[in-house]
Enzyme design. Sequence first.
Site, PDB file in Angstrom:
ATOM      1  N   GLU A   9       0.794  -1.225   0.000  1.00 58.39           N
ATOM      2  CA  GLU A   9       0.000   0.000   0.000  1.00 58.39           C
ATOM      3  C   GLU A   9       0.832   1.282   0.000  1.00 58.39           C
ATOM      4  O   GLU A   9       0.478   2.238  -0.677  1.00 58.39           O
ATOM      5  CB  GLU A   9      -0.953   0.014   1.203  1.00 58.39           C
ATOM      6  CG  GLU A   9      -2.072  -0.995   1.115  1.00 58.39           C
ATOM      7  CD  GLU A   9      -3.146  -0.610   0.112  1.00 58.39           C
ATOM      8  OE1 GLU A   9      -3.180   0.543  -0.355  1.00 58.39           O
ATOM      9  OE2 GLU A   9      -3.978  -1.485  -0.209  1.00 58.39           O
ATOM     10  N   ASP A  25      -2.622   7.891  -2.708  1.00 55.82           N
ATOM     11  CA  ASP A  25      -3.667   7.649  -3.712  1.00 55.82           C
ATOM     12  C   ASP A  25      -4.403   8.948  -4.050  1.00 55.82           C
ATOM     13  O   ASP A  25      -5.605   9.082  -3.834  1.00 55.82           O
ATOM     14  CB  ASP A  25      -4.638   6.559  -3.229  1.00 55.82           C
ATOM     15  CG  ASP A  25      -5.598   6.111  -4.330  1.00 55.82           C
ATOM     16  OD1 ASP A  25      -5.317   6.373  -5.520  1.00 55.82           O
ATOM     17  OD2 ASP A  25      -6.638   5.513  -3.992  1.00 55.82           O
TER      18      ASP A  25
END
Length: 194
Positions: free
Chosen positions: A71, A84
């Site tokens: 991640e 993100d």
Amino acid sequence: MGNGNIMDVETTGASEKTARQDQLDYGGVRASHTMAKTDSGRMEKYKSIINVVGRKYDIEPALIAAIISRESRAGNVLHDGWGDYDRNRGAYNAWGLMQVDVNPSGGGHTAKGAWNSEEHLCQGTEILVYFLNRIRNKFPSWTSEQQLKGAIASYNTGDGRVNSYENVDERTTGKDYSNDVVARAQWYKTKGGF
């Protein structure tokens, strides 16, 4: 750990697309292991809280480390804890090492704790455990290891998008999320000291 043995989970590892993030010209388990190793130095500073959280939730610390590796590359790609970036929204979609989805149209979670805190890792691990329970109810005939892999895929895409074990990653990022995370977890378990 009572949630399946990460070492017994089948995996094909990272896709070539995921591996290209590190300029690797190969995919598979070897690529996942290479990426886990790349992140291992940065992961060291989080090892003690990862181990505490793993014990608290009966989740392999190596799996938590693998999710962190996939991640956020152990925090390396974050901007003040955020990741993100969504150009359409003009905002970041995810928070912290485990990239908890804060997008109102996505996971809709509220970020808890500092991006690299035990509180944050607890939140991310609670989300994984939530999906593990959802997958157990949805697929009671799957083995514990299959359910664990389904939960890992769900952490990325939601359990409504996991419809079969054969295509567990069909709707995940890179179409390899659970396979890559499992392979990274196996590396952290055997070589990363988790």
